[in-house]
Design a protein around this motif. Structure first.
Motif, PDB file in Angstrom:
ATOM      1  N   LEU A 160       0.812  -1.220   0.000  1.00  0.00           N
ATOM      2  CA  LEU A 160       0.000   0.000   0.000  1.00  0.00           C
ATOM      3  C   LEU A 160       0.848   1.274   0.000  1.00  0.00           C
ATOM      4  CD1 LEU A 160      -2.735  -1.005   2.621  1.00  0.00           C
ATOM      5  CD2 LEU A 160      -2.914  -1.062   0.117  1.00  0.00           C
ATOM      6  N   ASP A 161       2.165   1.108   0.124  1.00  0.00           N
ATOM      7  CA  ASP A 161       3.092   2.235   0.203  1.00  0.00           C
ATOM      8  C   ASP A 161       2.712   3.179   1.342  1.00  0.00           C
ATOM      9  OD1 ASP A 161       5.371   3.613  -0.564  1.00  0.00           O
ATOM     10  OD2 ASP A 161       4.264   4.932  -1.931  1.00  0.00           O
ATOM     11  N   GLU A 162       2.527   2.577   2.530  1.00  0.00           N
ATOM     12  CA  GLU A 162       2.159   3.319   3.735  1.00  0.00           C
ATOM     13  C   GLU A 162       3.062   2.880   4.872  1.00  0.00           C
ATOM     14  OE1 GLU A 162      -1.901   3.176   4.960  1.00  0.00           O
ATOM     15  OE2 GLU A 162      -2.672   3.434   2.942  1.00  0.00           O
ATOM     16  N   PRO A 163       3.237   3.729   5.881  1.00  0.00           N
ATOM     17  CA  PRO A 163       3.998   3.302   7.064  1.00  0.00           C
ATOM     18  C   PRO A 163       3.291   2.141   7.766  1.00  0.00           C
ATOM     19  CG  PRO A 163       3.654   5.684   7.074  1.00  0.00           C
ATOM     20  CD  PRO A 163       2.823   5.126   5.957  1.00  0.00           C
ATOM     21  N   ILE A 164       4.076   1.274   8.384  1.00  0.00           N
ATOM     22  CA  ILE A 164       3.518   0.079   9.022  1.00  0.00           C
ATOM     23  C   ILE A 164       2.536   0.439  10.131  1.00  0.00           C
ATOM     24  CG2 ILE A 164       5.389  -0.238  10.686  1.00  0.00           C
ATOM     25  CD1 ILE A 164       5.060  -3.310  10.088  1.00  0.00           C
ATOM     26  N   ASN A 165       2.787   1.514  10.872  1.00  0.00           N
ATOM     27  CA  ASN A 165       1.862   1.895  11.942  1.00  0.00           C
ATOM     28  C   ASN A 165       0.510   2.317  11.390  1.00  0.00           C
ATOM     29  OD1 ASN A 165       3.488   1.245  14.099  1.00  0.00           O
ATOM     30  ND2 ASN A 165       4.424   3.261  14.192  1.00  0.00           N
ATOM     31  N   ASN A 166       0.493   2.948  10.223  1.00  0.00           N
ATOM     32  CA  ASN A 166      -0.785   3.287   9.576  1.00  0.00           C
ATOM     33  C   ASN A 166      -1.554   2.017   9.231  1.00  0.00           C
ATOM     34  OD1 ASN A 166       0.114   5.898   9.727  1.00  0.00           O
ATOM     35  ND2 ASN A 166      -0.058   6.328   7.547  1.00  0.00           N
ATOM     36  N   VAL A 167      -0.832   1.018   8.747  1.00  0.00           N
ATOM     37  CA  VAL A 167      -1.472  -0.257   8.407  1.00  0.00           C
ATOM     38  C   VAL A 167      -2.073  -0.892   9.656  1.00  0.00           C
ATOM     39  CG1 VAL A 167      -1.023  -2.621   7.613  1.00  0.00           C
ATOM     40  CG2 VAL A 167      -0.055  -0.677   6.364  1.00  0.00           C
ATOM     41  N   LYS A 168      -1.327  -0.864  10.761  1.00  0.00           N
ATOM     42  CA  LYS A 168      -1.808  -1.459  12.009  1.00  0.00           C
ATOM     43  C   LYS A 168      -3.062  -0.748  12.511  1.00  0.00           C
ATOM     44  CE  LYS A 168       2.786  -2.940  13.428  1.00  0.00           C
ATOM     45  NZ  LYS A 168       3.914  -2.655  14.322  1.00  0.00           N
ATOM     46  N   VAL A 169      -3.029   0.574  12.471  1.00  0.00           N
ATOM     47  CA  VAL A 169      -4.185   1.351  12.931  1.00  0.00           C
ATOM     48  C   VAL A 169      -5.372   1.124  11.999  1.00  0.00           C
ATOM     49  CG1 VAL A 169      -5.071   3.701  13.262  1.00  0.00           C
ATOM     50  CG2 VAL A 169      -2.826   3.083  14.157  1.00  0.00           C
ATOM     51  N   LYS A 170      -5.114   1.099  10.703  1.00  0.00           N
ATOM     52  CA  LYS A 170      -6.190   0.879   9.729  1.00  0.00           C
ATOM     53  C   LYS A 170      -6.824  -0.495   9.937  1.00  0.00           C
ATOM     54  CE  LYS A 170      -5.396   2.977   5.739  1.00  0.00           C
ATOM     55  NZ  LYS A 170      -4.957   3.227   4.368  1.00  0.00           N
ATOM     56  N   LEU A 171      -5.996  -1.485  10.206  1.00  0.00           N
ATOM     57  CA  LEU A 171      -6.504  -2.830  10.448  1.00  0.00           C
ATOM     58  C   LEU A 171      -7.308  -2.873  11.742  1.00  0.00           C
ATOM     59  CD1 LEU A 171      -6.548  -5.596   9.160  1.00  0.00           C
ATOM     60  CD2 LEU A 171      -4.483  -6.161  10.404  1.00  0.00           C
ATOM     61  N   LEU A 172      -6.829  -2.180  12.759  1.00  0.00           N
ATOM     62  CA  LEU A 172      -7.575  -2.083  14.017  1.00  0.00           C
ATOM     63  C   LEU A 172      -8.962  -1.497  13.777  1.00  0.00           C
ATOM     64  CD1 LEU A 172      -5.247  -0.645  16.824  1.00  0.00           C
ATOM     65  CD2 LEU A 172      -6.882  -2.468  17.078  1.00  0.00           C
ATOM     66  N   ARG A 173      -9.003  -0.387  13.058  1.00  0.00           N
ATOM     67  CA  ARG A 173     -10.283   0.273  12.773  1.00  0.00           C
ATOM     68  C   ARG A 173     -11.176  -0.609  11.915  1.00  0.00           C
ATOM     69  NH1 ARG A 173      -7.583   5.986  11.308  1.00  0.00           N
ATOM     70  NH2 ARG A 173      -7.133   6.669  13.407  1.00  0.00           N
ATOM     71  N   ALA A 174     -10.586  -1.267  10.933  1.00  0.00           N
ATOM     72  CA  ALA A 174     -11.366  -2.135  10.048  1.00  0.00           C
ATOM     73  C   ALA A 174     -12.015  -3.264  10.846  1.00  0.00           C
ATOM     74  CB  ALA A 174     -10.467  -2.698   8.945  1.00  0.00           C
ATOM     75  N   LYS A 175     -11.263  -3.865  11.743  1.00  0.00           N
ATOM     76  CA  LYS A 175     -11.805  -4.958  12.546  1.00  0.00           C
ATOM     77  C   LYS A 175     -12.909  -4.461  13.477  1.00  0.00           C
ATOM     78  CE  LYS A 175      -8.710  -7.877  14.187  1.00  0.00           C
ATOM     79  NZ  LYS A 175      -7.443  -8.414  14.728  1.00  0.00           N
ATOM     80  N   LYS A 176     -12.714  -3.278  14.028  1.00  0.00           N
ATOM     81  CA  LYS A 176     -13.730  -2.718  14.918  1.00  0.00           C
ATOM     82  C   LYS A 176     -15.015  -2.413  14.134  1.00  0.00           C
ATOM     83  CE  LYS A 176     -14.520   0.872  18.309  1.00  0.00           C
ATOM     84  NZ  LYS A 176     -13.987   2.001  19.055  1.00  0.00           N
ATOM     85  N   LEU A 177     -14.866  -1.789  12.968  1.00  0.00           N
ATOM     86  CA  LEU A 177     -16.042  -1.481  12.136  1.00  0.00           C
ATOM     87  C   LEU A 177     -16.732  -2.759  11.669  1.00  0.00           C
ATOM     88  CD1 LEU A 177     -14.561   1.447  10.024  1.00  0.00           C
ATOM     89  CD2 LEU A 177     -16.361   1.630  11.752  1.00  0.00           C
ATOM     90  N   LEU A 178     -15.942  -3.759  11.310  1.00  0.00           N
ATOM     91  CA  LEU A 178     -16.506  -5.039  10.872  1.00  0.00           C
ATOM     92  C   LEU A 178     -17.277  -5.699  12.010  1.00  0.00           C
ATOM     93  CD1 LEU A 178     -16.796  -7.107   8.612  1.00  0.00           C
ATOM     94  CD2 LEU A 178     -14.623  -8.104   9.344  1.00  0.00           C
ATOM     95  N   ALA A 179     -16.737  -5.635  13.207  1.00  0.00           N
ATOM     96  CA  ALA A 179     -17.434  -6.199  14.372  1.00  0.00           C
ATOM     97  C   ALA A 179     -18.773  -5.494  14.589  1.00  0.00           C
ATOM     98  CB  ALA A 179     -16.567  -6.080  15.617  1.00  0.00           C
ATOM     99  N   GLU A 180     -18.802  -4.166  14.398  1.00  0.00           N
ATOM    100  CA  GLU A 180     -20.057  -3.419  14.537  1.00  0.00           C
ATOM    101  C   GLU A 180     -21.069  -3.840  13.473  1.00  0.00           C
ATOM    102  OE1 GLU A 180     -19.062   0.750  14.468  1.00  0.00           O
ATOM    103  OE2 GLU A 180     -17.899   0.596  16.323  1.00  0.00           O
ATOM    104  N   ILE A 181     -20.594  -4.022  12.248  1.00  0.00           N
ATOM    105  CA  ILE A 181     -21.475  -4.455  11.151  1.00  0.00           C
ATOM    106  C   ILE A 181     -22.064  -5.828  11.467  1.00  0.00           C
ATOM    107  CG2 ILE A 181     -21.490  -5.229   8.736  1.00  0.00           C
ATOM    108  CD1 ILE A 181     -19.472  -2.941   8.167  1.00  0.00           C
ATOM    109  N   ILE A 182     -21.216  -6.731  11.937  1.00  0.00           N
ATOM    110  CA  ILE A 182     -21.671  -8.085  12.254  1.00  0.00           C
ATOM    111  C   ILE A 182     -22.682  -8.050  13.397  1.00  0.00           C
ATOM    112  CG2 ILE A 182     -20.921 -10.316  13.217  1.00  0.00           C
ATOM    113  CD1 ILE A 182     -18.299  -9.906  11.560  1.00  0.00           C
ATOM    114  N   THR A 183     -22.387  -7.271  14.424  1.00  0.00           N
ATOM    115  CA  THR A 183     -23.306  -7.155  15.560  1.00  0.00           C
ATOM    116  C   THR A 183     -24.638  -6.589  15.113  1.00  0.00           C
ATOM    117  OG1 THR A 183     -21.448  -6.828  17.064  1.00  0.00           O
ATOM    118  CG2 THR A 183     -23.610  -6.138  17.853  1.00  0.00           C
ATOM    119  N   ASN A 184     -24.617  -5.546  14.285  1.00  0.00           N
ATOM    120  CA  ASN A 184     -25.854  -4.939  13.790  1.00  0.00           C
ATOM    121  C   ASN A 184     -26.652  -5.905  12.920  1.00  0.00           C
ATOM    122  OD1 ASN A 184     -25.315  -2.562  15.116  1.00  0.00           O
ATOM    123  ND2 ASN A 184     -24.380  -1.576  13.344  1.00  0.00           N
TER     124      ASN A 184
END
Length: 189
Positions: A160-184
């Motif tokens: 993605l040509d991004e810093p690794i910490n951005n990837v980690k944070v993006k993945l964290l947010r993605a998992k959190k949003l996905l969990a909300e979608i699944i719960t809903n």
């Protein structure tokens, strides 16, 4: 060594939902938590990076429950340790002990899913993919690269040509949003 005042300022900001404070805390403690987990893991099937990400995700979700009387690092280590214990419990397979003529015992485990399990897994995977498609494209990308293409965080960062910490944070947010979608979606049914 970071001053306690600076640390508490960032924790207080994180409790108010400040993304910069989350990033600061993630960057400050990532290596400590990751190294702690690596030192405790002897099983190659358990990924310290994944548990580290889940640790920060849980910590940020529950940051309001953090008590300032205790060390933040210690609190993170406790979360990480509990997640590791949970993962170890999940990893346990049913074993069958066999004894040969020399009275040596061998433990065999059957990790193969039954036909019924395979159908359930396929249905769950299809549902998961439908839910992933509800995410913004940038979050779909990191989820797919990490979990469906089995890329490491470094490989994703390079891809993605991004810093690794951005990837980690993006993945964290993605998992959190996905969990909300699944719960809903579960609540809608």
């Amino acid at each position: 060594m970071i001053s306690q005042d600076i640390l508490f300022t960032h924790i207080k900001a994180a409790k108010k939902g400040d993304q910069t404070a989350y990033n600061y805390l993630l960057n400050l403690y990532w290596n400590d938590v990751f190294t702690f987990l690596q030192s405790k893991i002897s099983d190659d099937s358990i990924d310290a990076e994944d548990i580290t990400i889940i640790t920060f995700s849980k910590a940020f979700d529950k940051i309001d429950s953090y008590n300032d009387d205790y060390g933040f690092r210690t609190w993170l280590f406790t979360i990480a340790k509990n997640l590791l214990i949970d993962e170890l419990r999940k990893q346990k397979n049913v074993t069958i002990s066999l004894q040969d003529e020399n009275r040596e015992v061998y433990a065999l485990s059957d990790a193969n899913p039954s036909p019924e399990d395979k159908i359930i897994i396929e249905q769950n995977l299809a549902e998961l993919k439908r839910n992933i498609k509800k995410l913004k494209l940038k979050y779909q990308k990191v989820i797919n690269l990490r979990y469906f293409q089995d890329m490491t965080y470094i490989e994703i960062a390079n891809h993605l040509d991004e810093p690794i910490n951005n990837v980690k944070v993006k993945l964290l947010r993605a998992k959190k949003l996905l969990a909300e979608i699944i719960t809903n979606s579960e609540n809608d049914n």
